[in-house]
Design a protein around this motif. Structure first.
Motif, short mmCIF file in Angstrom:
data_model
loop_
_atom_site.label_atom_id
_atom_site.label_comp_id
_atom_site.label_asym_id
_atom_site.label_seq_id
_atom_site.Cartn_x
_atom_site.Cartn_y
_atom_site.Cartn_z
N ARG A 132 -3.84 14.91 -0.11
CA ARG A 132 -4.82 13.92 0.30
C ARG A 132 -3.72 12.78 0.35
O ARG A 132 -3.74 11.90 1.49
CB ARG A 132 -5.94 13.57 -0.51
N LEU A 133 -2.99 12.51 -0.72
CA LEU A 133 -2.05 11.35 -0.62
C LEU A 133 -0.98 11.39 0.52
O LEU A 133 -0.75 10.44 1.19
CB LEU A 133 -1.46 11.16 -1.88
N ALA A 134 -0.58 12.72 0.77
CA ALA A 134 0.33 12.89 1.86
C ALA A 134 -0.06 12.77 3.23
O ALA A 134 0.51 11.93 3.90
CB ALA A 134 0.99 14.30 1.56
N LYS A 135 -1.35 13.17 3.16
CA LYS A 135 -2.12 12.64 4.65
C LYS A 135 -2.09 11.23 4.64
O LYS A 135 -2.00 10.69 5.73
CB LYS A 135 -3.53 13.42 4.75
N GLU A 136 -2.72 10.43 3.66
CA GLU A 136 -3.03 8.93 3.71
C GLU A 136 -1.54 8.27 4.00
O GLU A 136 -1.43 7.55 4.71
CB GLU A 136 -3.51 8.49 2.47
N TYR A 137 -0.35 8.83 3.39
CA TYR A 137 0.91 8.30 3.51
C TYR A 137 1.26 8.37 4.94
O TYR A 137 1.64 7.41 5.66
CB TYR A 137 1.87 9.00 2.62
N ASP A 138 1.07 9.52 5.50
CA ASP A 138 1.56 9.82 6.88
C ASP A 138 0.48 8.87 7.94
O ASP A 138 1.28 8.38 8.73
CB ASP A 138 1.05 11.39 7.46
N LYS A 164 4.06 5.69 -5.34
CA LYS A 164 4.23 5.73 -6.85
C LYS A 164 3.16 6.61 -7.53
O LYS A 164 3.44 7.57 -8.14
CB LYS A 164 3.68 4.28 -7.37
N ARG A 165 1.88 6.72 -6.82
CA ARG A 165 0.93 7.56 -7.17
C ARG A 165 1.19 8.99 -6.92
O ARG A 165 1.13 10.03 -7.82
CB ARG A 165 -0.61 7.28 -6.48
N ASN A 166 1.80 9.18 -5.89
CA ASN A 166 2.22 10.57 -5.58
C ASN A 166 3.27 11.05 -6.51
O ASN A 166 3.26 12.10 -6.93
CB ASN A 166 2.94 10.55 -3.92
N ALA A 167 4.16 10.18 -7.05
CA ALA A 167 5.15 10.66 -7.81
C ALA A 167 4.69 10.91 -9.27
O ALA A 167 4.94 11.86 -10.00
CB ALA A 167 6.27 9.27 -8.14
N GLU A 168 3.55 9.95 -9.74
CA GLU A 168 2.97 10.16 -10.87
C GLU A 168 2.08 11.59 -10.73
O GLU A 168 2.30 12.35 -11.80
CB GLU A 168 1.80 9.27 -10.85
N GLU A 208 0.65 -1.16 -0.03
CA GLU A 208 0.06 -0.06 -0.01
C GLU A 208 0.87 1.19 -0.06
O GLU A 208 0.63 2.28 -0.68
CB GLU A 208 -0.99 0.11 1.21
N GLN A 209 2.06 1.10 0.98
CA GLN A 209 2.96 2.23 0.84
C GLN A 209 3.40 2.74 -0.41
O GLN A 209 3.50 3.66 -0.85
CB GLN A 209 3.74 2.15 2.05
N ALA A 210 3.90 1.55 -0.89
CA ALA A 210 4.64 1.59 -2.43
C ALA A 210 3.81 2.13 -3.53
O ALA A 210 4.02 2.82 -4.32
CB ALA A 210 5.02 0.47 -2.80
N ALA A 211 2.30 1.86 -3.37
CA ALA A 211 1.26 2.20 -4.57
C ALA A 211 1.30 3.66 -4.05
O ALA A 211 1.11 4.57 -4.79
CB ALA A 211 0.03 1.37 -4.28
N TYR A 254 -0.42 5.89 7.14
CA TYR A 254 0.09 4.68 7.05
C TYR A 254 1.45 4.44 7.75
O TYR A 254 1.66 3.47 8.12
CB TYR A 254 0.07 4.19 5.68
N THR A 255 2.33 5.41 7.62
CA THR A 255 3.64 5.54 8.19
C THR A 255 3.67 5.62 9.66
O THR A 255 4.68 5.59 10.36
CB THR A 255 4.62 6.18 7.33
N GLY A 256 2.65 6.26 9.86
CA GLY A 256 2.44 6.64 11.59
C GLY A 256 3.36 7.86 11.93
O GLY A 256 3.53 8.15 12.92
N ARG A 257 3.46 8.90 11.08
CA ARG A 257 4.03 10.13 10.96
C ARG A 257 3.20 11.01 11.66
O ARG A 257 2.07 11.20 11.38
CB ARG A 257 4.71 10.62 9.95
#
Length: 168
Positions: A157-163, A62-66, A56-59, A165-168
């Motif tokens: 939105r993706l940054a918040k979701e990433y945070d 990748k989406r954030n980079a795209e 999930e984190q890798a996806a 998932y990673t617990g930041r």
């Protein structure tokens, strides 16, 4: 001795049932207790959970980079549209000045009247075309600005979701 055998049998039953309950579950370390944790660890549930989270984190990464790449491309296109718009507006200003000069010359000389009228018509047509180009470019710029805003919202939105998932 019979009492010890009953306790041992009960303990084995609890371990077996705990293993069955957790083997198919999601093996959340926050739930399940000692036996569930042992069962999840033994069945590979924790490893599957970690692998799923990493996927999930890798996806998301990748989406954030795209999205970042698309945003950068749109920003570059917007800059190009802005340069073209500026050039068209400068052309329009120049054509308007030329038209004003031609009209002034029309009033001054009858001999050149027909030639200058033709030039005036051409310049007026050029101005109309230029106005159409300017309107089209402004619309394109508005569309690019709207897409850029949309991409920025998606990136946040993706940054918040990433945070999350990673617990930041």
């Amino acid at each position: 001795m019979h009492k010890n055998a009953a306790i041992a049998f009960s303990l084995l039953a609890v371990l077996a049932l705990g293993g069955c309950a957790s083997a198919g579950g999601d093996c959340d370390p926050a739930r399940g207790g000692l036996f569930g944790g042992i069962s999840c660890d033994a069945s590979g549930g924790y490893d599957r959970r970690i692998a799923a989270r990493q996927e999930e984190q890798a996806a998301l990464t990748k989406r954030n980079a795209e999205l970042t790449q698309e945003r950068d491309a749109i920003e570059a296109e917007r800059r190009e549209v802005a340069r073209t718009l500026e050039a068209k507006q400068a052309e329009r200003a120049k054509a308007e000045k030329q038209l004003a000069d031609v009209r002034r010359k029309l009033g001054a000389g009858q001999q050149r009247n027909r030639t200058l009228q033709g030039e005036a018509k051409k310049l007026e047509a050029d101005i109309r075309q230029n106005e159409a180009d300017v309107a089209r470019l402004k619309k394109t710029d508005d569309t690019k600005a709207a897409r850029l805003a949309e991409l920025k919202r998606e990136e946040e939105r993706l940054a918040k979701e990433y945070d999350a998932y990673t617990g930041r």
